[in-house]
Design a protein around this motif. Structure first.
Motif, PDB file in Angstrom:
ATOM      1  N   PHE A 215       0.835  -1.197   0.000  1.00 36.97           N
ATOM      2  CA  PHE A 215       0.000   0.000   0.000  1.00 36.97           C
ATOM      3  C   PHE A 215       0.877   1.257   0.000  1.00 36.97           C
ATOM      4  O   PHE A 215       1.795   1.397   0.804  1.00 36.97           O
ATOM      5  CB  PHE A 215      -0.900  -0.018   1.233  1.00 36.97           C
ATOM      6  N   GLN A 216       0.562   2.181  -0.891  1.00 37.40           N
ATOM      7  CA  GLN A 216       1.400   3.388  -1.036  1.00 37.40           C
ATOM      8  C   GLN A 216       0.941   4.471  -0.056  1.00 37.40           C
ATOM      9  O   GLN A 216       0.173   5.372  -0.408  1.00 37.40           O
ATOM     10  CB  GLN A 216       1.337   3.895  -2.477  1.00 37.40           C
ATOM     11  N   ASP A 217       1.424   4.363   1.169  1.00 37.58           N
ATOM     12  CA  ASP A 217       1.103   5.359   2.180  1.00 37.58           C
ATOM     13  C   ASP A 217       1.991   6.592   1.994  1.00 37.58           C
ATOM     14  O   ASP A 217       2.838   6.642   1.099  1.00 37.58           O
ATOM     15  CB  ASP A 217       1.271   4.767   3.578  1.00 37.58           C
ATOM     16  N   ASN A 218       1.809   7.588   2.870  1.00 35.24           N
ATOM     17  CA  ASN A 218       2.568   8.832   2.745  1.00 35.24           C
ATOM     18  C   ASN A 218       4.064   8.619   2.960  1.00 35.24           C
ATOM     19  O   ASN A 218       4.891   9.343   2.401  1.00 35.24           O
ATOM     20  CB  ASN A 218       2.045   9.860   3.759  1.00 35.24           C
ATOM     21  N   TYR A 219       4.428   7.642   3.767  1.00 31.18           N
ATOM     22  CA  TYR A 219       5.834   7.359   4.029  1.00 31.18           C
ATOM     23  C   TYR A 219       6.489   6.742   2.797  1.00 31.18           C
ATOM     24  O   TYR A 219       7.609   7.111   2.419  1.00 31.18           O
ATOM     25  CB  TYR A 219       5.979   6.429   5.235  1.00 31.18           C
ATOM     26  N   LYS A 220       5.794   5.817   2.152  1.00 31.10           N
ATOM     27  CA  LYS A 220       6.373   5.203   0.952  1.00 31.10           C
ATOM     28  C   LYS A 220       6.485   6.234  -0.168  1.00 31.10           C
ATOM     29  O   LYS A 220       7.403   6.173  -0.998  1.00 31.10           O
ATOM     30  CB  LYS A 220       5.550   4.000   0.520  1.00 31.10           C
ATOM     31  N   ALA A 221       5.573   7.181  -0.184  1.00 25.62           N
ATOM     32  CA  ALA A 221       5.673   8.257  -1.167  1.00 25.62           C
ATOM     33  C   ALA A 221       6.939   9.075  -0.951  1.00 25.62           C
ATOM     34  O   ALA A 221       7.453   9.715  -1.873  1.00 25.62           O
ATOM     35  CB  ALA A 221       4.438   9.160  -1.106  1.00 25.62           C
ATOM     36  N   ALA A 222       7.462   9.046   0.299  1.00 27.13           N
ATOM     37  CA  ALA A 222       8.702   9.752   0.635  1.00 27.13           C
ATOM     38  C   ALA A 222       9.912   8.819   0.575  1.00 27.13           C
ATOM     39  O   ALA A 222      10.981   9.165   1.090  1.00 27.13           O
ATOM     40  CB  ALA A 222       8.589  10.370   2.018  1.00 27.13           C
ATOM     41  N   GLY A 223       9.740   7.648  -0.030  1.00 23.88           N
ATOM     42  CA  GLY A 223      10.872   6.758  -0.250  1.00 23.88           C
ATOM     43  C   GLY A 223      11.037   5.626   0.731  1.00 23.88           C
ATOM     44  O   GLY A 223      11.954   4.809   0.599  1.00 23.88           O
ATOM     45  N   PHE A 224      10.172   5.545   1.748  1.00 23.25           N
ATOM     46  CA  PHE A 224      10.287   4.444   2.704  1.00 23.25           C
ATOM     47  C   PHE A 224      10.063   3.109   1.993  1.00 23.25           C
ATOM     48  O   PHE A 224       9.214   3.007   1.099  1.00 23.25           O
ATOM     49  CB  PHE A 224       9.281   4.609   3.845  1.00 23.25           C
ATOM     50  N   PRO A 225      10.773   2.088   2.410  1.00 26.12           N
ATOM     51  CA  PRO A 225      10.697   0.808   1.715  1.00 26.12           C
ATOM     52  C   PRO A 225       9.542  -0.068   2.195  1.00 26.12           C
ATOM     53  O   PRO A 225       8.954   0.175   3.252  1.00 26.12           O
ATOM     54  CB  PRO A 225      12.024   0.147   2.084  1.00 26.12           C
TER      55      PRO A 225
END
Length: 580
Positions: A215-225
């Motif tokens: 799921f593309q949460d806000n953290y993954k949008a900032a590069g979190f793996p």
């Protein structure tokens, strides 16, 4: 870890002194550079395993930064309180060598009484790496165990002192984890249904990092793996090595109040142990609660109780009696368990009298001729900052007089009455500048509260006080408290937390230079985790490495503000020897 030659170290020292290091970190001042370039690892007995050798350094262009080994930080000689005499390295005699931990914040991330949804307003409300706090602390213990002693005197460590916020939300289970990490033993950093994770990081909400999900949460949008198996690995059982060195505990505001901020009057105990957890609120409610926490803690408690009974979305989780908050009496009593004595001492500074009274201040031996005083600077009225009560202030003065052959009265006159003289180091959670919370203690309403400025004035009357060691701010800062009478000056040593990047602890050594001066050496250390991370590695080492790297990338944190300058890192702090 690589071994640097003295020539390599000097080159690295020059680079760091000139401002090379974490992207965005503050550059050293010209004066700091001059001091740093005049020193090198040649003055140390050993540098391996410390930030004299190497430092976690950011790499990449973002948005998600990785870590790698960077050049070690230099020794900076600070002479604000006394001059540095030539040849003192050859005359030096070690007086004490110990380690400071601070702000471990071992967190029950599944607790119903947490405010993850306020992270945009209060950065400590939620951290993407907080499921790994226990493993991060265990790796820090492993680092200390790997060190043979102080880098500048070579003296073995006599103790480790943890200066508060050992737990995150003063829950019994968090306290059990802390005691086990420090003394060693098997533990499971999970609550409720320990076979699964029941916190916000698998909620499917875009507001949180959902590490196991695509799921593309806000953290993954900032590069979190995406890290498959992350949450189950974080909560699985493991065995903590435990310190090989005796250890002591100082209490912090997160050890005695709700999220370190709200007064715990027993109103939320059933919510702590219950089965309802808020995963989010609307923006207006979040802003209202955040404002109340920061400005009106009493009303925040009531608002939180209302949200848990009528707010949403509420997740149903497994109730757990171990989440009950502990009292100061229970905090002391838990240290008295023979199961957590480890390398000692029994009680780790606390006695049965402390368990009976809830008075969490005491004295202890740092080394022969060096006395430690652990203070309780928390205020149970709420708010994060602290102060001390009149009874404790009078107790402190009586202790100082008992261990001083002479001191100064409030008019500056010398008083000579003491029968013995020992050097004194004071330990507390709060700093001199974060002790302005003089609200009446609800458990002792008629006792006056006293500020950090008052404490500084008191300590400056006793020449044998060498330093005040503390935490709370999550930042490295070393402050000289100068006095016109040289022997009345002392150093305040504030160390960054081990939950927020740069995740430091500090080695402190005391030495007599044989020329009328003393030196306090301060050397920062990191955990034993490798710098490089592998998102497919959920081994113990892999998780500890992720703990550090994730903390660097916390979107609500400010790592550059926590680092301090070169003069707050690895230092030699000169002092006039009392009576010299």
């Amino acid at each position: 870890m690589p071994s640097y030659s003295r020539r390599q170290f000097v080159a690295g020292a020059a680079a760091v002194a000139a401002g090379v290091g974490l992207a965005g970190s503050p550059r050293a001042s010209a004066a700091e550079v001059d001091r740093a370039l005049g020193t090198s690892a040649a003055r140390a007995v050993r540098v391996a395993g410390t930030t004299l050798e190497q430092v976690a350094t950011a790499s990449g262009t973002g948005p998600y930064l990785r870590l790698q080994s960077g050049p070690g930080w230099p020794l900076v000689v600070r002479t604000e309180l006394a001059k540095a005499g030539a040849g003192r390295d050859d005359r030096r005699t070690a007086l004490a060598s110990f380690v400071q931990f601070t702000d471990l914040h071992l967190a029950d991330t599944e607790s119903p009484v947490r405010f993850e949804y306020l992270a945009q307003y209060i950065d400590s409300a939620h951290r993407p790496h907080e499921a790994l706090t226990v493993r991060g602390a265990a790796s820090l213990v492993d680092r200390v165990n790997s060190l043979p002693g102080g880098p500048f005197t070579g003296a073995p460590f006599s103790l480790v002192m943890a200066t508060g916020d050992n737990t995150d939300n003063h829950e019994l289970v968090e306290l059990d984890w802390y005691l086990t990490v420090m003394s060693g033993g098997a533990l499971t950093p999970n609550t409720g249904d320990t076979s699964r994770y029941e916190g916000v990081q698998n909620s499917g909400s875009a507001s949180y990092w959902n590490p196991e999900s695509s799921f593309q949460d806000n953290y993954k949008a900032a590069g979190f793996p995406q890290v498959p198996g992350f949450l189950s690995a974080a909560g699985r059982p493991f065995t903590a090595t435990g310190l090989h060195t005796p250890w002591y505990t100082t209490v912090g505001n997160h050890d005695d109040s709700i999220e370190g901020t709200l007064p715990d009057l027993g109103l939320l105990n059933s919510l702590y142990t219950g089965g309802s957890k808020i995963e989010g609120v609307d923006s207006a409610t979040a802003a209202k609660l955040a404002d109340a926490i920061q400005h009106d803690p009493a009303s925040a408690v009531l608002l939180l109780a209302q949200l848990l009974t009528s707010g949403g979305p509420v997740r149903h989780i497994t109730p757990d009696a171990r989440r009950a908050p502990f009292t100061p009496k229970q905090f002391a009593a838990a240290h008295l368990s023979s199961a957590v004595t480890g390398p000692g001492p029994y009680g780790h500074g606390f006695t049965q009298a402390a368990a009976d009274s809830g008075k969490l201040y005491y004295t202890f031996p740092v080394a022969e001729g060096v006395l430690g005083i652990s203070l309780d600077t928390t205020n149970r009225a709420g708010w994060a900052d602290g102060s001390i009560g009149t009874a404790q202030l009078k107790w402190l003065e009586s202790v100082l007089q008992s261990y001083s052959t002479h001191w100064y009265d409030t008019n500056g006159n010398v008083v000579r009455r003491g029968s013995q003289d020992q050097y004194v180091l004071v330990f507390s959670h709060h700093t001199s500048t974060t002790m302005g919370n003089t609200l009446p203690d609800p458990y002792n309403l008629f006792e006056a509260r006293h500020t950090g400025a008052e404490l500084v004035s008191l300590l400056q009357r006793y020449p044998n006080v060498l330093g005040w060691v503390n935490g709370h701010t999550h930042a490295n800062q070393i402050t000289p408290h100068a006095h016109a009478v040289a022997e009345r000056s002392f150093w305040e040593i504030n160390t960054a937390s081990h939950v927020d990047f740069p995740q430091h602890a500090r080695v402190i050594e005391v030495a007599d230079n044989g020329d009328g001066t003393l030196s306090l050496f301060t050397t920062l250390i990191e955990s034993a985790a490798p710098y490089a991370t592998d998102f497919g590695d959920t081994s113990e080492q892999g998780l500890a490495a992720l703990y550090r790297e994730l903390s660097l990338n916390d979107p609500y944190a400010t790592p550059a503000a926590k680092f301090g300058a070169a003069a707050d890192h690895n230092t030699e702090l000169l002092l006039a020897r009392p009576g010299a």
